[in-house]
Design an enzyme around this catalytic site. Structure first.
Site, PDB file in Angstrom:
ATOM      1  N   ARG A 191      41.281  81.826  59.232  1.00  0.00           N
ATOM      2  CA  ARG A 191      40.149  80.975  58.613  1.00  0.00           C
ATOM      3  C   ARG A 191      39.212  82.608  59.495  1.00  0.00           C
ATOM      4  O   ARG A 191      38.280  83.251  58.271  1.00  0.00           O
ATOM      5  CB  ARG A 191      39.149  80.284  58.748  1.00  0.00           C
ATOM      6  CG  ARG A 191      38.033  79.919  57.946  1.00  0.00           C
ATOM      7  CD  ARG A 191      38.021  78.014  57.682  1.00  0.00           C
ATOM      8  NE  ARG A 191      37.220  77.875  57.000  1.00  0.00           N
ATOM      9  CZ  ARG A 191      36.925  78.194  55.645  1.00  0.00           C
ATOM     10  NH1 ARG A 191      37.460  78.766  54.537  1.00  0.00           N
ATOM     11  NH2 ARG A 191      35.656  77.412  55.287  1.00  0.00           N
ATOM     12  N   ASN A 236      42.851  78.607  62.390  1.00  0.00           N
ATOM     13  CA  ASN A 236      41.723  78.863  62.895  1.00  0.00           C
ATOM     14  C   ASN A 236      41.297  80.710  62.553  1.00  0.00           C
ATOM     15  O   ASN A 236      40.176  81.062  62.158  1.00  0.00           O
ATOM     16  CB  ASN A 236      40.983  78.077  63.956  1.00  0.00           C
ATOM     17  CG  ASN A 236      40.791  76.943  63.488  1.00  0.00           C
ATOM     18  OD1 ASN A 236      40.772  76.080  62.474  1.00  0.00           O
ATOM     19  ND2 ASN A 236      39.904  75.620  64.323  1.00  0.00           N
ATOM     20  N   THR A 252      51.611  72.045  76.578  1.00  0.00           N
ATOM     21  CA  THR A 252      52.062  71.129  76.590  1.00  0.00           C
ATOM     22  C   THR A 252      53.200  70.261  77.585  1.00  0.00           C
ATOM     23  O   THR A 252      53.114  69.820  78.407  1.00  0.00           O
ATOM     24  CB  THR A 252      52.908  70.519  75.257  1.00  0.00           C
ATOM     25  OG1 THR A 252      52.498  70.571  74.279  1.00  0.00           O
ATOM     26  CG2 THR A 252      53.360  68.951  75.238  1.00  0.00           C
ATOM     27  N   LYS A 262      47.729  76.131  65.187  1.00  0.00           N
ATOM     28  CA  LYS A 262      47.055  75.167  65.389  1.00  0.00           C
ATOM     29  C   LYS A 262      45.556  76.538  65.419  1.00  0.00           C
ATOM     30  O   LYS A 262      44.449  76.729  64.857  1.00  0.00           O
ATOM     31  CB  LYS A 262      46.227  74.394  66.591  1.00  0.00           C
ATOM     32  CG  LYS A 262      44.678  73.541  66.336  1.00  0.00           C
ATOM     33  CD  LYS A 262      43.509  73.478  65.746  1.00  0.00           C
ATOM     34  CE  LYS A 262      42.372  73.076  66.177  1.00  0.00           C
ATOM     35  NZ  LYS A 262      41.696  72.460  65.040  1.00  0.00           N
ATOM     36  N   CYS A 300      34.726  75.908  67.102  1.00  0.00           N
ATOM     37  CA  CYS A 300      36.437  75.521  65.931  1.00  0.00           C
ATOM     38  C   CYS A 300      36.240  77.361  66.691  1.00  0.00           C
ATOM     39  O   CYS A 300      37.508  78.007  67.317  1.00  0.00           O
ATOM     40  CB  CYS A 300      36.569  75.184  66.011  1.00  0.00           C
ATOM     41  SG  CYS A 300      36.219  72.826  65.804  1.00  0.00           S
ATOM     42  N   PHE A 340      25.308  75.211  61.740  1.00  0.00           N
ATOM     43  CA  PHE A 340      26.383  76.048  62.089  1.00  0.00           C
ATOM     44  C   PHE A 340      26.373  75.964  60.594  1.00  0.00           C
ATOM     45  O   PHE A 340      27.559  77.237  60.386  1.00  0.00           O
ATOM     46  CB  PHE A 340      27.515  75.865  63.621  1.00  0.00           C
ATOM     47  CG  PHE A 340      28.457  74.905  63.055  1.00  0.00           C
ATOM     48  CD1 PHE A 340      29.655  75.302  62.126  1.00  0.00           C
ATOM     49  CD2 PHE A 340      28.873  73.872  63.548  1.00  0.00           C
ATOM     50  CE1 PHE A 340      30.802  74.441  62.329  1.00  0.00           C
ATOM     51  CE2 PHE A 340      29.452  72.833  63.294  1.00  0.00           C
ATOM     52  CZ  PHE A 340      30.373  73.564  62.567  1.00  0.00           C
ATOM     53  N   LYS A 341      26.661  75.221  59.697  1.00  0.00           N
ATOM     54  CA  LYS A 341      27.267  75.670  58.122  1.00  0.00           C
ATOM     55  C   LYS A 341      26.376  74.125  57.722  1.00  0.00           C
ATOM     56  O   LYS A 341      24.812  74.017  58.343  1.00  0.00           O
ATOM     57  CB  LYS A 341      28.804  75.231  58.650  1.00  0.00           C
ATOM     58  CG  LYS A 341      28.689  73.426  58.377  1.00  0.00           C
ATOM     59  CD  LYS A 341      30.538  73.972  58.603  1.00  0.00           C
ATOM     60  CE  LYS A 341      31.493  72.096  58.949  1.00  0.00           C
ATOM     61  NZ  LYS A 341      32.630  72.576  57.758  1.00  0.00           N
ATOM     62  N   GLY A 355      30.000  79.913  63.250  1.00  0.00           N
ATOM     63  CA  GLY A 355      29.941  79.230  64.597  1.00  0.00           C
ATOM     64  C   GLY A 355      30.577  77.924  64.724  1.00  0.00           C
ATOM     65  O   GLY A 355      31.308  77.751  63.668  1.00  0.00           O
ATOM     66  N   ILE A 357      36.951  64.540  67.883  1.00  0.00           N
ATOM     67  CA  ILE A 357      38.045  64.081  67.460  1.00  0.00           C
ATOM     68  C   ILE A 357      38.818  62.358  67.864  1.00  0.00           C
ATOM     69  O   ILE A 357      39.251  61.728  67.052  1.00  0.00           O
ATOM     70  CB  ILE A 357      39.078  64.678  67.400  1.00  0.00           C
ATOM     71  CG1 ILE A 357      38.425  66.701  67.142  1.00  0.00           C
ATOM     72  CG2 ILE A 357      40.302  64.616  67.129  1.00  0.00           C
ATOM     73  CD1 ILE A 357      38.302  65.891  65.700  1.00  0.00           C
TER      74      ILE A 357
HETATM   75  N1  SAJ Z   1      31.729  80.562  57.284  1.00  0.00           N
HETATM   76  C1  SAJ Z   1      31.573  81.543  57.111  1.00  0.00           C
HETATM   77  N2  SAJ Z   1      31.965  81.774  55.573  1.00  0.00           N
HETATM   78  C2  SAJ Z   1      33.428  80.673  54.938  1.00  0.00           C
HETATM   79  C3  SAJ Z   1      33.176  79.546  55.512  1.00  0.00           C
HETATM   80  C4  SAJ Z   1      32.820  79.346  56.669  1.00  0.00           C
HETATM   81  O1  SAJ Z   1      30.454  82.291  57.202  1.00  0.00           O
HETATM   82  O2  SAJ Z   1      33.474  81.039  53.716  1.00  0.00           O
HETATM   83  C5  SAJ Z   1      30.804  80.048  58.402  1.00  0.00           C
HETATM   84  C6  SAJ Z   1      30.510  78.844  58.178  1.00  0.00           C
HETATM   85  O3  SAJ Z   1      28.856  78.620  58.009  1.00  0.00           O
HETATM   86  C7  SAJ Z   1      30.457  78.571  59.400  1.00  0.00           C
HETATM   87  C8  SAJ Z   1      31.932  79.209  60.653  1.00  0.00           C
HETATM   88  O4  SAJ Z   1      32.221  79.684  59.585  1.00  0.00           O
HETATM   89  O5  SAJ Z   1      29.936  79.170  60.673  1.00  0.00           O
HETATM   90  C9  SAJ Z   1      32.483  77.775  60.934  1.00  0.00           C
HETATM   91  O6  SAJ Z   1      33.087  77.212  59.433  1.00  0.00           O
HETATM   92  P1  SAJ Z   1      34.094  76.330  58.837  1.00  0.00           P
HETATM   93  O7  SAJ Z   1      33.223  75.523  57.752  1.00  0.00           O
HETATM   94  O8  SAJ Z   1      35.209  77.012  58.249  1.00  0.00           O
HETATM   95  O9  SAJ Z   1      35.019  75.150  59.762  1.00  0.00           O
HETATM   96  P2  SAJ Z   1      34.645  74.140  61.032  1.00  0.00           P
HETATM   97  O10 SAJ Z   1      34.637  75.210  62.485  1.00  0.00           O
HETATM   98  O11 SAJ Z   1      33.649  73.528  60.547  1.00  0.00           O
HETATM   99  O12 SAJ Z   1      36.325  73.538  61.075  1.00  0.00           O
HETATM  100  C10 SAJ Z   1      37.246  74.743  61.387  1.00  0.00           C
HETATM  101  C11 SAJ Z   1      38.022  74.031  60.698  1.00  0.00           C
HETATM  102  N3  SAJ Z   1      40.103  74.798  59.798  1.00  0.00           N
HETATM  103  C12 SAJ Z   1      40.341  75.628  58.454  1.00  0.00           C
HETATM  104  O13 SAJ Z   1      39.454  75.473  58.180  1.00  0.00           O
HETATM  105  C13 SAJ Z   1      41.017  76.371  59.417  1.00  0.00           C
HETATM  106  C14 SAJ Z   1      39.085  72.389  60.401  1.00  0.00           C
HETATM  107  O14 SAJ Z   1      39.738  71.952  59.145  1.00  0.00           O
HETATM  108  C15 SAJ Z   1      39.173  72.554  62.121  1.00  0.00           C
HETATM  109  O15 SAJ Z   1      39.947  70.953  62.299  1.00  0.00           O
HETATM  110  C16 SAJ Z   1      38.364  72.572  62.955  1.00  0.00           C
HETATM  111  O16 SAJ Z   1      37.915  74.093  62.807  1.00  0.00           O
HETATM  112  C17 SAJ Z   1      38.507  72.197  64.283  1.00  0.00           C
HETATM  113  O17 SAJ Z   1      38.180  71.191  64.507  1.00  0.00           O
HETATM  114  O18 SAJ Z   1      39.002  73.148  64.820  1.00  0.00           O
END
Ligand code: SAJ
Length: 423
Positions: free
Chosen positions: A221, A218, A128, A214, A268, A332-333, A265, A16
């Site tokens: 999701r 997450n 903060t 924040k 975050c 992880f993705k 994974g 970041i």
């Molecule tokens: N995943 C699933 N099924 C899905 C979507 C994701 O199993 O339908 C899994 C992915 O394979 C992975 C994990 O979830 O293992 C996370 O992947 P991701 O693409 O959902 O998110 P990150 O960790 O790459 O990024 C997230 C994002 N947060 C949100 O979408 C709410 C990003 O915007 C944040 O900035 C980031 O976390 C962070 O730095 O906090």
């Protein structure tokens, strides 16, 4: 151009901090990046990068060549300081603020009246205010927002990063930013700072709300992925295809179910919800359960593989050592090289530990395996795995795997956690 911020210091030059430093440099500001990692500092000063993120290399090269970005292991005076250091968790999922603490304490000696300090690291609610405390203790000569509100010498704000790994260099500019101040003037000053490069909206609030925002994003999701993962278990039990089910349910105008997988994974989504649970254990019941559901998924996948192995041994009347298992995908993705906190790595490592026969791994985005995996797992090309393996375990939906034609998969036992081959 605004002259309010001539020099901006970014503490922590990771996934970041470094992109953010280049974004400020692209607005023409002078940026001093600070990191404890000597290798990172030297690499950046040569105009190169020490992490993998599309388009970041070009941005760093250009910022360094123009003389707008320099890295150092020492903090120097600046107009604004951004803290972008990691906040992992300790035992019992308590957030570990030790990096934020040392970053704050490293800024304290060079702070000057009029400076702005912004915390970007994902943090528990109240972090903060905690940064303010650390600074106040070390600089009693300066005034702070909790003492004199908007008139304070030092302004403090929280502004979380929300960029998606793999798309950081786009989302950094286009996403809206939530900016929480310790006073309204703090938030306004921080908004002016981000407006230097952010094309999205900069929305102001107080620091506690921004911190929770924040964690909420997450957790939202995570809870939604947990719903999909739970459905995959229920559907397996009821002999229904979860992929078909989700496609059909998503035809409803107000239903939008995410995709099940091998687990959640990254550094975050699998971490941040625990910050909420740690602070509000009595209230955060759904958030905790979602974490547990997602953390359980890799174990369930391992059980599926064990069942397939037992079947294979019985049907073929052979020894387990004669059966080859291939794990497809370690990241992880999809389509990234990041293996941190990856459920696919967890599954592969555990299978390799347990299985007496050969375990192959295919990960098109990396060149070699970690020392730990190397001992037991053979990194192979996709074609070789498709020919050699008796059991295929599809863990990540990389584009190379999606391109495999159905007739190329001859195996009787396929555990497809992403629904790209057996849906
Ligand atoms: N995943 C699933 N099924 C899905 C979507 C994701 O199993 O339908 C899994 C992915 O394979 C992975 C994990 O979830 O293992 C996370 O992947 P991701 O693409 O959902 O998110 P990150 O960790 O790459 O990024 C997230 C994002 N947060 C949100 O979408 C709410 C990003 O915007 C944040 O900035 C980031 O976390 C962070 O730095 O906090």
């Amino acid at each position: 151009m605004s002259t309010e911020f001539n020099t901006i210091s970014v503490i922590g030059l990771g996934y970041i901090g470094l992109p953010t430093a280049t974004a400020f440099a692209s607005s023409g500001k002078r940026v001093l990046g600070v990191d404890l990692n000597r290798y990172a500092v030297d690499t950046i000063n040569q105009g190169k990068i020490h992490i993998v993120e599309p388009d970041l290399d070009v941005a760093v090269k250009s910022a360094v060549e123009q003389g707008l970005l320099t890295a150092s292991t020492k903090v120097l005076p600046a107009d604004a300081f951004l803290i972008a250091v990691p906040t992992p968790f300790k035992d019992h999922y308590q957030p570990d603020l030790s990096y934020v603490e040392s970053a704050s304490k490293s800024i304290a000696p060079v702070l000057q009246k009029g400076n702005l300090v912004v915390l970007e690291s994902t943090s528990p609610v109240g972090a903060t205010e905690q940064v303010e405390q650390w600074l106040m203790e070390l600089r009693p000569d300066l005034s702070f927002p909790s003492q004199v509100g908007d008139q304070a010498d030092i302004k403090l704000a929280y502004c979380p990063e929300r960029v998606l790994p793999g798309k950081i260099m786009q989302e950094l500019f286009s996403n809206d930013r939530v900016i929480g101040g310790l006073s309204p003037a703090c938030a306004e000053q921080a908004a002016r700072l981000y407006q230097l490069f952010v094309k999205g909206e900069c929305i102001v609030t107080n620091a506690r709300t921004a911190e929770m925002c924040k964690l909420t994003e997450n957790s939202f999701r995570d809870v939604n992925i947990a719903f999909a993962n739970e459905l995959s278990l229920i559907c397996d039990h009821l002999k229904i295809s979860v992929w078909e089910l989700i496609k059909l349910a998503n035809r409803h105008p107000r239903v939008n179910i995410l995709q099940p997988g091998a687990g959640v994974g990254g550094h975050c989504i699998a971490v941040d919800p625990w910050f909420i649970v740690a602070q509000s254990p009595e209230q955060a019941r759904l958030i905790r359960t979602a974490r547990e559901v997602n953390d359980y998924k890799p174990h369930w996948v391992i059980e599926q593989v064990k069942q397939a192995l037992a079947e294979a041994v019985t049907q073929r009347d052979c020894k387990a050592s004669e059966i080859t298992i291939a794990c497809l995908g370690l990241a992880f993705k999809p389509d990234i090289d990041d293996l941190r906190e990856s459920p696919a790595v967890e599954i592969t490592a555990e299978l390799a530990q347990w299985h007496v026969g050969k375990v192959l791994a295919v990960e098109p985005n990396i060149e070699k395996l970690s020392a730990q995996l190397q001992q037991k797992v053979q990194l192979t090309e996709l074609d070789q795995a498709l020919t050699e393996a008796d059991i295929l375990v599809l863990l990540v939906d990389h584009k190379q795997f999606k391109a495999v034609a159905p007739q190329q998969i001859q195996q009787q036992w396929v555990i497809d956690t992403r629904g790209i081959w057996r849906s």
